[in-house]
Structures are given as structure tokens and as C-alpha cells.
Design a protein around this motif. Structure first.
Motif, PDB file in Angstrom:
ATOM      1  N   ASP A  54      22.449  15.386  33.211  1.00 40.84           N
ATOM      2  CA  ASP A  54      23.347  14.306  33.643  1.00 40.84           C
ATOM      3  C   ASP A  54      23.629  14.403  35.141  1.00 40.84           C
ATOM      4  O   ASP A  54      23.673  13.392  35.840  1.00 40.84           O
ATOM      5  CB  ASP A  54      24.663  14.358  32.855  1.00 40.84           C
ATOM      6  CG  ASP A  54      24.475  13.943  31.395  1.00 40.84           C
ATOM      7  OD1 ASP A  54      23.366  13.491  31.052  1.00 40.84           O
ATOM      8  OD2 ASP A  54      25.430  14.081  30.613  1.00 40.84           O
ATOM      9  N   ALA A  55      23.828  15.637  35.627  1.00 44.82           N
ATOM     10  CA  ALA A  55      24.097  15.826  37.056  1.00 44.82           C
ATOM     11  C   ALA A  55      22.900  15.345  37.876  1.00 44.82           C
ATOM     12  O   ALA A  55      23.055  14.662  38.888  1.00 44.82           O
ATOM     13  CB  ALA A  55      24.392  17.293  37.354  1.00 44.82           C
ATOM     14  N   LEU A 102      22.792  11.530  37.923  1.00 42.91           N
ATOM     15  CA  LEU A 102      23.793  10.973  38.843  1.00 42.91           C
ATOM     16  C   LEU A 102      23.314  11.099  40.290  1.00 42.91           C
ATOM     17  O   LEU A 102      23.446  10.170  41.093  1.00 42.91           O
ATOM     18  CB  LEU A 102      25.130  11.714  38.687  1.00 42.91           C
ATOM     19  CG  LEU A 102      25.957  11.423  37.436  1.00 42.91           C
ATOM     20  CD1 LEU A 102      27.131  12.388  37.327  1.00 42.91           C
ATOM     21  CD2 LEU A 102      26.471   9.990  37.471  1.00 42.91           C
ATOM     22  N   TYR A 103      22.742  12.257  40.598  1.00 42.16           N
ATOM     23  CA  TYR A 103      22.289  12.510  41.967  1.00 42.16           C
ATOM     24  C   TYR A 103      21.135  11.571  42.347  1.00 42.16           C
ATOM     25  O   TYR A 103      21.143  10.958  43.410  1.00 42.16           O
ATOM     26  CB  TYR A 103      21.859  13.971  42.114  1.00 42.16           C
ATOM     27  CG  TYR A 103      21.551  14.364  43.522  1.00 42.16           C
ATOM     28  CD1 TYR A 103      22.572  14.690  44.405  1.00 42.16           C
ATOM     29  CD2 TYR A 103      20.240  14.399  43.987  1.00 42.16           C
ATOM     30  CE1 TYR A 103      22.309  15.042  45.713  1.00 42.16           C
ATOM     31  CE2 TYR A 103      19.958  14.748  45.304  1.00 42.16           C
ATOM     32  CZ  TYR A 103      20.999  15.069  46.164  1.00 42.16           C
ATOM     33  OH  TYR A 103      20.724  15.411  47.457  1.00 42.16           O
ATOM     34  N   VAL A 163      28.349  14.815  42.653  1.00 41.06           N
ATOM     35  CA  VAL A 163      27.764  14.701  41.322  1.00 41.06           C
ATOM     36  C   VAL A 163      28.540  15.570  40.334  1.00 41.06           C
ATOM     37  O   VAL A 163      28.877  15.150  39.230  1.00 41.06           O
ATOM     38  CB  VAL A 163      26.281  15.130  41.372  1.00 41.06           C
ATOM     39  CG1 VAL A 163      25.788  15.505  40.004  1.00 41.06           C
ATOM     40  CG2 VAL A 163      25.451  14.013  41.963  1.00 41.06           C
ATOM     41  N   TRP A 164      28.841  16.805  40.754  1.00 41.38           N
ATOM     42  CA  TRP A 164      29.599  17.708  39.871  1.00 41.38           C
ATOM     43  C   TRP A 164      31.039  17.245  39.736  1.00 41.38           C
ATOM     44  O   TRP A 164      31.667  17.440  38.698  1.00 41.38           O
ATOM     45  CB  TRP A 164      29.493  19.154  40.360  1.00 41.38           C
ATOM     46  CG  TRP A 164      28.106  19.671  40.189  1.00 41.38           C
ATOM     47  CD1 TRP A 164      27.189  19.917  41.160  1.00 41.38           C
ATOM     48  CD2 TRP A 164      27.445  19.965  38.939  1.00 41.38           C
ATOM     49  NE1 TRP A 164      26.004  20.344  40.604  1.00 41.38           N
ATOM     50  CE2 TRP A 164      26.134  20.382  39.252  1.00 41.38           C
ATOM     51  CE3 TRP A 164      27.845  19.908  37.601  1.00 41.38           C
ATOM     52  CZ2 TRP A 164      25.207  20.742  38.273  1.00 41.38           C
ATOM     53  CZ3 TRP A 164      26.932  20.269  36.629  1.00 41.38           C
ATOM     54  CH2 TRP A 164      25.631  20.679  36.961  1.00 41.38           C
ATOM     55  N   ARG A 209      31.949  14.132  39.622  1.00 39.97           N
ATOM     56  CA  ARG A 209      31.906  13.043  38.632  1.00 39.97           C
ATOM     57  C   ARG A 209      31.858  13.602  37.217  1.00 39.97           C
ATOM     58  O   ARG A 209      32.520  13.100  36.305  1.00 39.97           O
ATOM     59  CB  ARG A 209      30.664  12.162  38.857  1.00 39.97           C
ATOM     60  CG  ARG A 209      30.687  11.330  40.110  1.00 39.97           C
ATOM     61  CD  ARG A 209      30.962   9.846  39.841  1.00 39.97           C
ATOM     62  NE  ARG A 209      30.123   9.206  38.843  1.00 39.97           N
ATOM     63  CZ  ARG A 209      29.021   8.525  39.127  1.00 39.97           C
ATOM     64  NH1 ARG A 209      28.593   8.424  40.364  1.00 39.97           N
ATOM     65  NH2 ARG A 209      28.345   7.938  38.169  1.00 39.97           N
ATOM     66  N   GLN A 210      31.041  14.645  37.047  1.00 36.73           N
ATOM     67  CA  GLN A 210      30.911  15.265  35.725  1.00 36.73           C
ATOM     68  C   GLN A 210      32.238  15.901  35.301  1.00 36.73           C
ATOM     69  O   GLN A 210      32.637  15.829  34.152  1.00 36.73           O
ATOM     70  CB  GLN A 210      29.829  16.350  35.756  1.00 36.73           C
ATOM     71  CG  GLN A 210      28.467  15.817  36.039  1.00 36.73           C
ATOM     72  CD  GLN A 210      27.693  15.626  34.760  1.00 36.73           C
ATOM     73  OE1 GLN A 210      27.943  14.679  34.018  1.00 36.73           O
ATOM     74  NE2 GLN A 210      26.800  16.528  34.467  1.00 36.73           N
ATOM     75  N   ARG A 269      34.595  13.249  34.348  1.00 38.17           N
ATOM     76  CA  ARG A 269      34.199  12.601  33.095  1.00 38.17           C
ATOM     77  C   ARG A 269      34.642  13.431  31.879  1.00 38.17           C
ATOM     78  O   ARG A 269      35.329  12.929  30.999  1.00 38.17           O
ATOM     79  CB  ARG A 269      32.684  12.435  33.092  1.00 38.17           C
ATOM     80  CG  ARG A 269      32.106  11.952  31.795  1.00 38.17           C
ATOM     81  CD  ARG A 269      30.597  11.820  31.911  1.00 38.17           C
ATOM     82  NE  ARG A 269      29.969  11.940  30.617  1.00 38.17           N
ATOM     83  CZ  ARG A 269      28.733  12.404  30.439  1.00 38.17           C
ATOM     84  NH1 ARG A 269      28.019  12.808  31.476  1.00 38.17           N
ATOM     85  NH2 ARG A 269      28.219  12.476  29.245  1.00 38.17           N
ATOM     86  N   PHE A 270      34.263  14.714  31.851  1.00 40.15           N
ATOM     87  CA  PHE A 270      34.646  15.532  30.705  1.00 40.15           C
ATOM     88  C   PHE A 270      36.120  15.931  30.792  1.00 40.15           C
ATOM     89  O   PHE A 270      36.815  16.007  29.784  1.00 40.15           O
ATOM     90  CB  PHE A 270      33.762  16.784  30.611  1.00 40.15           C
ATOM     91  CG  PHE A 270      32.333  16.467  30.310  1.00 40.15           C
ATOM     92  CD1 PHE A 270      31.985  15.869  29.099  1.00 40.15           C
ATOM     93  CD2 PHE A 270      31.331  16.739  31.230  1.00 40.15           C
ATOM     94  CE1 PHE A 270      30.664  15.565  28.808  1.00 40.15           C
ATOM     95  CE2 PHE A 270      30.001  16.438  30.953  1.00 40.15           C
ATOM     96  CZ  PHE A 270      29.669  15.852  29.743  1.00 40.15           C
TER      97      PHE A 270
END
Lengths: 198, 423
Positions: free
Chosen positions: A150-151, A154-155, B202-203, B205-206, B209-210
Motif C-alpha cells: 500500500d505504501a 501511494l508513493y 506515504v507512511w 497517510r498509512q 488511515r489505520f
């Protein structure tokens, strides 16, 4: 356990293989000893040849004995669609379906700081260059639905969207012939999320 | 008459038999457990609490007491197993959990998980079958202990209500580990390039999200627990105390101004926390937005400390009685009552979700309670709930607890039935 030195060494080497424990390593070593000298030479030759000849394609990073690889030079493949995968084995899985007629790009891994893998360690810059230089209409991300996958998605999306290309990700859902009742909750939730009109 | 009795009995999960092998100080033991109340009586350190722990382990695959799984295996033994046969919603079920010690390591190797005879690869499969609620003296940590106790308590209940929450928790934990490693790399590099910014984003966002899923689930749980806990607390205090719970975003702690607090809620109760009830009106996306803003704000500090400082892995719940913090200002007695109120609320929530009462495991807590509280606690249980109680002595028990109770003595890992005449 008493093995004569050369046999012990062979067992040790086999045991370094992924998914091979001491028992299997032993069985493999004894199998090698039971082969004819020619077969053993063939096996050793195959290992050396594969290692020497197989390289990453400089264009799509797939493994191949020729550069550019067979898929990249194939005139019948649609160059407007690039399917992005993490590893060559994912490419092989997709090729088996014979459904996809576009070209590929192998990232050679996923973003994972724990394994020391950032965008620079993957073939991400090359992908962006390809999308910028070639006439690409769609990039399909065939990447596992894990935290690292997922990361990475997204990137990539962050980099590719500004180039005006359509970025899609393969759907997640139930295995064909599977039973709704036995599907795990997360898969079911994702399948529900990705539902579409019939 | 018989029909009514059967229907009542169907309203509680009921353990029939507990089999232990090399669990802590037990050798091989098979203990039949009857409906209603079972009392385990014995001196300290004989294995009473271990017996309750074994039941919890069979129900969840993990122990709240053991620092590491290997501690569950009896000294000098290689493998331990727990098997519990029980009745749930009128069906016979069985859970089995075994772990083996790896040679020379404190970590355990092989795990075996079976639910109704079917093997599973993860202990996660156990969750949601043998549902229990434990009351133990260490539960006082819910009030006096650090934030980790309260987080674990909430997450544990959510897991029993919704086993799939496990995936959210484990994905979130992975994101935090990956993100921390990235922060460490950036710290060592000494500067943050544009590409690094993108990767961090990116991290983020993750994490949002969680993280927002976890915050949302906890807040929802709090709002579900509050009415029950409030009622019980008010009862215990003679209608004098009103219980309130705030969700605390610890990343907002110690800030001069709370821009985000104002952005987010109409009635913030403090700079870093929001009343659970008002926060519950916010959608997951809005919470994710708040987390993202906090991450952006703390970025420099996070890199300097090489640690993710924002997110539910650091959050807390603040419990207040009549507006003042229960941790700081409540008396010992008030704190004890509050734990009881929270636990009763947990029990009610799980009962409502499962359609029948979970098994109650009361570890040495009854004797500490005065008669009034003992009675009240009893009234909070459904009368058919199966209850397993440990104690060092029966003096101080209200007579209701002893009515039709099966009594066992526990000594050096042996469980033996006690003749009622001798008690």
C-alpha cells in the motif's frame, strides 16, 4: 550425524535454499549422488549458466538472458499500458493468465524502510522516466495488498498522477470458486469496497 | 419449568471441561467445571490464578500476565497445552492452544491452534469463541497504571467484539515500525530531501488511515461502555458521582494553543483531550485528517527523536469523576469502585454482542470488596452466568456467592473437589 566432508558440504549448501530444511537438504544431496556423472554436470552447468546469463532487463527490470527482454522487444505487446509488479515472479504469475497484452515494469521490491528499501533502491525513477518518455496511457499497479504494498502504491501514485497518466490498481476480492462464507473478514471487506455494478 | 431452565442456561457460555498439560505449575490436569459458580480455594502461589489464566489463554491465544509466552510452559518442560470444552449458543465447542519451547531460546517455536478440532495457523482464530471477562486485583492498573493498560483494555474488548480488528491493529503496528525505521534513517542522513519528504508522507497517510480506524473504534467503544459504567458508578457512590471519559491525543499534550482542538470539536474538555461522546460524532476521515495535521506539525521532533509520536499507540483515556481526574484525585475506594464499574460495563457490552453472558473469571477480588459492593456486583451479572472465583478463604463472602457453588481446592498445581460438608 556422520557424513563424509563433501556430502556434508552439499547438504549445507542445499539447506541455505529458501524453504529447505535439514531433511529435504539431505534427500536432495542423496539424489545428486544417485545421478549419473553427466546429469550432475548438466545440473551444475545449468546453475552456472543461469547465474551468468540471466540479468535484469535494462528497460523493465524483468529477468532475462537478453536485453531488452523478450517482452520489451515483442512487437505484438501494447506499449501504452504498463503493468507494475514488485518481483519477476509476480510477472510470471500474470503472464500465465495470458490476459494481459501490455508491457511490464518490475520494481525489484517494495518500499520497506526495515529492509533498507526506499524509492532509490527500487526501479521507481526508471518507471517515471518511462512514463514520461513513452506514450503511456495507463499504469496498472499489480501490487500486493500489504502495508508495504500500500505504501508503494501511494508513493507511485503521488509521482505518476502529475504526469497525466491513468493510474489503476488491480481489484482485491474473493478467489474464483471460493465460498463467501469462508472468506476472511478483511478480504470480504475489501471486496465489498471494490464492488461494481453488474 | 424444565424448559425455562434450559432456556436460561442457553444464555451463558458454559465451560464443561478444562484440560491442562504443563501449563505453569500444572502437570496433567482435567477439571470438570459445572454451571453457575465454581470456587477455587487455596493458599497463595498454588496455581489458582494460573487456572484462570489458562482459560483466558485458550480463549485469546495470549496472556495478560506473562511477559513472554515461554513463561507459560512448566519449568523444564518442552510443551504446554490448554484445551477447553464449552457450550456456546447451544452448541458444543472446543478450543485448543499449545506452544513449545525452542531449544536454547526464550522465544517459543511451534504453536498449535485448534478450534473445534480444526487446525489454524494463527492464534487469531481463537478469538470470539470462548469469550471471558476477567476481574483481577491488577485491574486497578486501569486507573492507576500507565496509558498502555487502558489502551490494551479497550483494544482487548474491541477484539472480542470484532475479531477482524486484529488486522487493523497489526497493520498499524507494522506501519509504526516501518515509519520509525524511516525516521531513524532520515536522522542519520542529517537532512530531509524532497524524495524523503514524499516517502514520509506515504507512511503518514498509512498511519492516519489505520490510526483513525483505531481511534474511531476506541471512541465508539467508550461511548458504548459509558452509560453502563456511569449507572454502576453512580449506584456505588449513592448517586453522588458522575463518570466521564475523554479520549486523549497524547501528541497534543503540552501544547500552548490548541488550534486543532478548535478545528475539530465544538466542546473540547482540555487542550489535548476530547470528551468521548463529542468525538464520537466525527467520521473516520475527519480523525484521519486530524492525525495528518498533527504528524505534519511534529515532523521535526519526530525525526530528532527517531520515533513516531503521533497516533493511537500513544493515546490514553482520561477518566473523571465529577469533573476531576480519577487517577490523581480519587480515593482508593473510589478507584476500586471505578474499576468495578468499567468491568461491569465491559461485561454488559460483551453480553449484548454475543447474545449470552461470557464466562466470568474473578481472581481474588471478592474478598477485597465490602458486602454492599459484593451484592451490587452480583446483581450486575446475569444469574445464569458461569463464574469461576479464586480465593484464599471463604470468610467475607456474601452467602449468595456460596449458594450452589462447586468448590475445589488448589494445592501445588493439583485441583481437587472439596466436600461441601468440610467447608
Amino acid at each position: 550425524m556422520y557424513f563424509t566432508r563433501p556430502l556434508a558440504k552439499l547438504i549445507e549448501e542445499f539447506q541455505k535454499f529458501p524453504g529447505v530444511g535439514p531433511k529435504s537438504a539431505q534427500r536432495m544431496a542423496f539424489h545428486v549422488l544417485s545421478l549419473t556423472p553427466e546429469s550432475v554436470r548438466e545440473l551444475a552447468g545449468a546453475i552456472v549458466e543461469a547465474k551468468e546469463k540471466v540479468r535484469h532487463c535494462s528497460h523493465c527490470f524483468n529477468l532475462s538472458a537478453q536485453d531488452p527482454c523478450e517482452i520489451c522487444v515483442n512487437e505484438k505487446r501494447d506499449r501504452h499500458v504498463i503493468c507494475v509488479v514488485a518481483e519477476p515472479r509476480d510477472l510470471i504469475a500474470l503472464e500465465r493468465t495470458r490476459e494481459f497484452r501490455g508491457v511490464y515494469h518490475v520494481l525489484t521490491g517494495l518500499i520497506s524502510p526495515l529492509e533498507g528499501k526506499g524509492p532509490d533502491q527500487l526501479s521507481i525513477r526508471e518507471l517515471v522516466n518511462r512514463v514520461g518518455a513513452e506514450q503511456v496511457s495507463e499504469v496498472i499497479l499489480a501490487i500486493n495488498p500489504t502495508v508495504e504494498g500500500d505504501a508503494t502504491v501511494l508513493y507511485l501514485n503521488h509521482l505518476l498522477k502529475p504526469l497525466g497518466v491513468k493510474v489503476t490498481r488491480i481489484a482485491f476480492g474473493l478467489p474464483v470458486g471460493g465460498d463467501l462464507e469462508y472468506a476472511d473478514d478483511v478480504t470480504l471487506a475489501r471486496a465489498m469496497e471494490g464492488r461494481r455494478e453488474v | 419449568m424444565l424448559e425455562v431452565e434450559q432456556r436460561l442456561k442457553a444464555n451463558a457460555i458454559e465451560i464443561k471441561l478444562v484440560r491442562l498439560r504443563n501449563f505453569r505449575n500444572y502437570g496433567a490436569a482435567a477439571v470438570p467445571v459445572g454451571a453457575g459458580k465454581t470456587i477455587l480455594i487455596g493458599e497463595n502461589a498454588q496455581g489458582k490464578s494460573n487456572f484462570l489464566e489458562a482459560i483466558e489463554v485458550a480463549g485469546s491465544g495470549r496472556s495478560r500476565r506473562a511477559a513472554q509466552d515461554a513463561d507459560l510452559i512448566a519449568w523444564g518442560e518442552k510443551q504446554m497445552s490448554v484445551e477447553v470444552s464449552f457450550r456456546r449458543l447451544g452448541e458444543d465447542e472446543q478450543v485448543f492452544f499449545a506452544i513449545s519451547r525452542q531449544p536454547g531460546a526464550s522465544r517459543v517455536g511451534g504453536r498449535q491452534v485448534k478450534v473445534n478440532g480444526v487446525s489454524h495457523s494463527s492464534a487469531r482464530a481463537l478469538i470470539g469463541h470462548l469469550v471471558t471477562v476477567g476481574f483481577a486485583s491488577q485491574d486497578l492498573n486501569l486507573i492507576r497504571g500507565g496509558p498502555a493498560y487502558r489502551r490494551e483494555w479497550m483494544d482487548g474488548i474491541i477484539l472480542r467484539l470484532r475479531p477482524s480488528f486484529h488486522d487493523v491493529l497489526s497493520s498499524y503496528a507494522k506501519v509504526v515500525v516501518q515509519r520509525n525505521r524511516l525516521l531513524k534513517t532520515l536522522y542519520e542522513k542529517g537532512r530531509v530531501a524532497v524524495a524523503d519528504q514524499d516517502q514520509l508522507l506515504v507512511w503518514d497517510r498509512q498511519l492516519a488511515r489505520f490510526g483513525s480506524q483505531i481511534v474511531k473504534a476506541r471512541v465508539r467503544l467508550l461511548t458504548e461502555l459509558l452509560p453502563g459504567a456511569r449507572e454502576f458508578q453512580s449506584h456505588l457512590s449513592g448517586q453522588k458521582e458522575r463518570l466521564e471519559a475523554d479520549y486523549v491525543f497524547r501528541s497534543l499534550e503540552g501544547r500552548e494553543e490548541s488550534e486543532d482542538g478548535q478545528l475539530l470539536v465544538a466542546e473540547p474538555t482540555g487542550r489535548d483531550c476530547l470528551a468521548a461522546e463529542s468525538l464520537s460524532r466525527y467520521q473516520e476521515e475527519e480523525i484521519a485528517g486530524l492525525l495528518s495535521r498533527m504528524l505534519k506539525e511534529r515532523r521535526g521532533e519526530e525525526i530528532a527523536r527517531r520515533q513516531t509520536l503521533v497516533g493511537p499507540h500513544r493515546d490514553d483515556v482520561s477518566l473523571r469523576l465529577n469533573g476531576v481526574s480519577a487517577v490523581t484525585f480519587a480515593s482508593q475506594g473510589q478507584q476500586r469502585s471505578l474499576v468495578l464499574a468499567l468491568k461491569v460495563a465491559e461485561l454488559r457490552r460483551l453480553t449484548a454482542a454475543a447474545g449470552e453472558s461470557p464466562v466470568l473469571l474473578l481472581d481474588d477480588v471478592l474478598a477485597e470488596l465490602d458486602c454492599g459492593r459484593q451484592r451490587l456486583l452480583m446483581s450486575a451479572f446475569s444469574p445464569q452466568a458461569q463464574t469461576i472465583i479464586t480465593t484464599t478463604h471463604l470468610a467475607g463472602f456474601e452467602p449468595e456467592w456460596l449458594e450452589d457453588a462447586t468448590i475445589y481446592s488448589v494445592a501445588r498445581g493439583e485441583v481437587e473437589a472439596v466436600d461441601r460438608g468440610r467447608v
